[in-house]
Write a protein that holds these residues in place. Structure first.
Motif, PDB file in Angstrom:
ATOM      1  N   PRO A  40       1.454   8.988 -14.534  1.00 47.45           N
ATOM      2  CA  PRO A  40       3.040   8.814 -14.388  1.00 47.45           C
ATOM      3  C   PRO A  40       3.015   8.655 -12.860  1.00 47.45           C
ATOM      4  N   VAL A  41       3.687   8.016 -13.112  1.00 50.29           N
ATOM      5  CA  VAL A  41       4.177   7.384 -11.514  1.00 50.29           C
ATOM      6  C   VAL A  41       6.368   7.431 -11.910  1.00 50.29           C
ATOM      7  N   SER A  42       6.946   7.553 -11.369  1.00 46.93           N
ATOM      8  CA  SER A  42       8.619   6.990 -11.393  1.00 46.93           C
ATOM      9  C   SER A  42       8.895   6.918 -10.398  1.00 46.93           C
ATOM     10  N   VAL A  43       9.763   6.163 -11.130  1.00 48.73           N
ATOM     11  CA  VAL A  43      11.026   5.026  -9.420  1.00 48.73           C
ATOM     12  C   VAL A  43      12.558   4.865  -9.921  1.00 48.73           C
ATOM     13  N   ARG A  44      13.136   5.357  -9.246  1.00 44.87           N
ATOM     14  CA  ARG A  44      14.233   5.664  -8.967  1.00 44.87           C
ATOM     15  C   ARG A  44      15.632   4.834  -8.419  1.00 44.87           C
ATOM     16  N   LEU A  45      16.385   3.629  -9.142  1.00 43.12           N
ATOM     17  CA  LEU A  45      16.218   2.426  -8.934  1.00 43.12           C
ATOM     18  C   LEU A  45      17.518   2.504  -7.883  1.00 43.12           C
ATOM     19  N   THR A  46      17.255   1.876  -7.647  1.00 42.15           N
ATOM     20  CA  THR A  46      18.406   1.910  -6.029  1.00 42.15           C
ATOM     21  C   THR A  46      18.568  -0.293  -5.797  1.00 42.15           C
ATOM     22  N   GLU A  47      18.109  -0.914  -6.174  1.00 43.94           N
ATOM     23  CA  GLU A  47      18.553  -2.305  -5.791  1.00 43.94           C
ATOM     24  C   GLU A  47      17.797  -3.525  -7.559  1.00 43.94           C
ATOM     25  N   VAL A  48      19.572  -3.232  -7.496  1.00 39.57           N
ATOM     26  CA  VAL A  48      18.975  -4.683  -8.992  1.00 39.57           C
ATOM     27  C   VAL A  48      19.852  -6.040  -8.592  1.00 39.57           C
ATOM     28  N   GLU A  49      18.809  -6.931  -9.658  1.00 36.80           N
ATOM     29  CA  GLU A  49      19.842  -8.015  -9.940  1.00 36.80           C
ATOM     30  C   GLU A  49      20.445  -8.357 -11.129  1.00 36.80           C
ATOM     31  N   ALA A  50      21.319  -9.007 -11.194  1.00 34.48           N
ATOM     32  CA  ALA A  50      21.212  -9.616 -12.735  1.00 34.48           C
ATOM     33  C   ALA A  50      20.858 -10.749 -13.172  1.00 34.48           C
ATOM     34  N   TYR A  51      20.500 -11.398 -14.149  1.00 36.20           N
ATOM     35  CA  TYR A  51      20.319 -12.770 -14.572  1.00 36.20           C
ATOM     36  C   TYR A  51      20.695 -13.148 -16.053  1.00 36.20           C
ATOM     37  N   LEU A  52      21.065 -13.966 -15.967  1.00 37.68           N
ATOM     38  CA  LEU A  52      22.483 -14.879 -17.455  1.00 37.68           C
ATOM     39  C   LEU A  52      21.222 -15.097 -17.850  1.00 37.68           C
ATOM     40  N   GLY A 119       4.930  10.786  -8.914  1.00 36.96           N
ATOM     41  CA  GLY A 119       3.326  10.189  -8.851  1.00 36.96           C
ATOM     42  C   GLY A 119       3.221   9.368  -7.395  1.00 36.96           C
ATOM     43  N   VAL A 120       3.685  10.337  -6.285  1.00 31.01           N
ATOM     44  CA  VAL A 120       3.680   9.359  -4.831  1.00 31.01           C
ATOM     45  C   VAL A 120       1.903   8.875  -4.783  1.00 31.01           C
ATOM     46  N   GLY A 121       1.629  10.287  -5.132  1.00 28.82           N
ATOM     47  CA  GLY A 121       0.289   9.722  -4.561  1.00 28.82           C
ATOM     48  C   GLY A 121      -0.362   8.823  -5.283  1.00 28.82           C
ATOM     49  N   LEU A 122      -0.201   8.594  -6.640  1.00 25.44           N
ATOM     50  CA  LEU A 122      -0.810   7.791  -7.219  1.00 25.44           C
ATOM     51  C   LEU A 122      -0.348   6.120  -6.632  1.00 25.44           C
ATOM     52  N   ALA A 123       1.113   6.579  -6.469  1.00 32.75           N
ATOM     53  CA  ALA A 123       2.129   4.793  -5.875  1.00 32.75           C
ATOM     54  C   ALA A 123       1.502   4.927  -4.907  1.00 32.75           C
ATOM     55  N   GLN A 124       0.672   5.427  -3.859  1.00 38.31           N
ATOM     56  CA  GLN A 124      -0.239   5.161  -2.443  1.00 38.31           C
ATOM     57  C   GLN A 124      -1.058   4.946  -2.721  1.00 38.31           C
ATOM     58  N   LEU A 125      -1.806   5.499  -3.948  1.00 41.43           N
ATOM     59  CA  LEU A 125      -3.502   4.734  -3.860  1.00 41.43           C
ATOM     60  C   LEU A 125      -2.907   3.053  -4.438  1.00 41.43           C
ATOM     61  N   ARG A 126      -2.084   2.797  -5.189  1.00 44.26           N
ATOM     62  CA  ARG A 126      -1.923   1.194  -5.430  1.00 44.26           C
ATOM     63  C   ARG A 126      -0.838   0.322  -4.151  1.00 44.26           C
ATOM     64  N   ARG A 127      -0.270   1.047  -3.471  1.00 46.86           N
ATOM     65  CA  ARG A 127       0.005   0.267  -1.619  1.00 46.86           C
ATOM     66  C   ARG A 127      -0.082   0.591  -1.288  1.00 46.86           C
ATOM     67  N   PRO A 128      -1.598   0.844  -0.636  1.00 42.65           N
ATOM     68  CA  PRO A 128      -2.308   1.638   0.470  1.00 42.65           C
ATOM     69  C   PRO A 128      -1.554   0.840   1.996  1.00 42.65           C
ATOM     70  N   THR A 129      -1.053  -0.319   1.993  1.00 45.29           N
ATOM     71  CA  THR A 129       0.043  -0.963   3.288  1.00 45.29           C
ATOM     72  C   THR A 129       1.061  -0.071   3.346  1.00 45.29           C
ATOM     73  N   SER A 130       1.737   0.163   2.508  1.00 39.90           N
ATOM     74  CA  SER A 130       2.734   0.807   2.843  1.00 39.90           C
ATOM     75  C   SER A 130       3.026   1.470   3.176  1.00 39.90           C
ATOM     76  N   LYS A 131       3.891   1.305   4.327  1.00 39.35           N
ATOM     77  CA  LYS A 131       2.995   2.831   5.642  1.00 39.35           C
ATOM     78  C   LYS A 131       3.796   4.296   5.531  1.00 39.35           C
ATOM     79  N   THR A 132       5.400   4.126   5.326  1.00 38.70           N
ATOM     80  CA  THR A 132       6.360   5.748   4.984  1.00 38.70           C
ATOM     81  C   THR A 132       6.035   5.508   3.184  1.00 38.70           C
ATOM     82  N   PRO A 133       6.345   6.332   2.782  1.00 42.42           N
ATOM     83  CA  PRO A 133       7.076   6.487   1.575  1.00 42.42           C
ATOM     84  C   PRO A 133       8.459   6.058   0.946  1.00 42.42           C
TER      85      PRO A 133
END
Length: 230
Positions: A40-52, A119-133
């Motif tokens: 599992p990976v869970s993300v708390r949403l902090t930014e969204v854009e609406a499209y109609l 699921g930070v560990g799994l997210a890091q495996l998928r995003r190895p170029t990310s420098k910080t969480p």
């Protein structure tokens, strides 16, 4: 201190049939989970854009993928609320939207950024170029990658296994709004200030205006719920 609007007793799918512009602030702080085979990976949403919708609809949106009408690619945006619309852009990135509004009326919320809360560990495996969480889901392509989402997930129900969406409750945070990122033309103007984010959150992506197109170059293929690079 303001509270989130009460949604007690209302099914989540019914809530998501509302106007995407009104739902956007409500989804900030919501947690989207994908229980993949890898975990599992869970993300708390902090930014969204609406499209109609299309140009002949009640709410035409010149930046929407649906502006010229329904196609096999954008069909999920016309589908039931709570489903995913995932698109592939610029030959390298996936971006994820949650469909809103009544069935048959095109609208969606692009998930632009979030904080990985499980699921930070799994997210890091998928995003190895990310420098910080904080960078793991800081941008729509990164968010989709961290969650393990591709176009194979487009049209799937985000409210049913292997997905889960939980709305926030309690005190409402400070929310900012402004023009959508990288959208050219009228759709990127203050008239369509349909980008919403948690004020001061470190996972929110940086605002970038659309780059002017050179006449000598062929215009790029459109991106998501909107016509621009994510």
């Amino acid at each position: 201190m303001n509270e989130y609007p009460s949604t007690a007793g209302r099914p989540l799918r019914e809530i998501l049939t509302g106007d995407a512009r009104e739902l956007a602030p409500l989804l900030l702080g919501a947690v989207l989970t994908h229980e993949s085979r890898e975990g599992p990976v869970s993300v708390r949403l902090t930014e969204v854009e609406a499209y109609l919708g299309p140009e002949d609809s009640l709410h035409p949106d010149p930046a929407s993928h649906t502006f010229r009408g329904q196609t096999p690619r954008n069909a999920p945006m016309f589908g039931p609320a709570g489903h995913l619309y995932v698109y592939f852009t610029y030959g390298m990135h996936h971006c994820t939207n949650i469909v809103c509004g009544p069935e048959g009326v095109a609208s969606a919320l692009l998930l632009r950024a979030g904080e990985i809360v499980e699921g930070v560990g799994l997210a890091q495996l998928r995003r190895p170029t990310s420098k910080t969480p904080a960078d793991l889901a800081r941008g729509p392509a990164r968010l989709a990658k961290a969650l393990g989402l591709t176009t194979a997930d487009s049209g799937r129900d985000a409210l049913a296994a292997p997905f889960r969406l939980v709305l926030p409750s309690g005190p409402a945070p400070d929310i900012s709004s402004g023009p959508r990122v990288g959208v050219s033309g009228a759709g990127g103007s203050d008239e369509y200030a349909w980008r919403f984010w948690l004020t001061g959150d470190p996972t929110v992506s940086a605002y970038k205006a659309a780059q002017p197109r050179s006449r000598a170059r062929k215009p790029p293929v459109s991106g998501s719920a909107g016509f621009h690079k994510r």
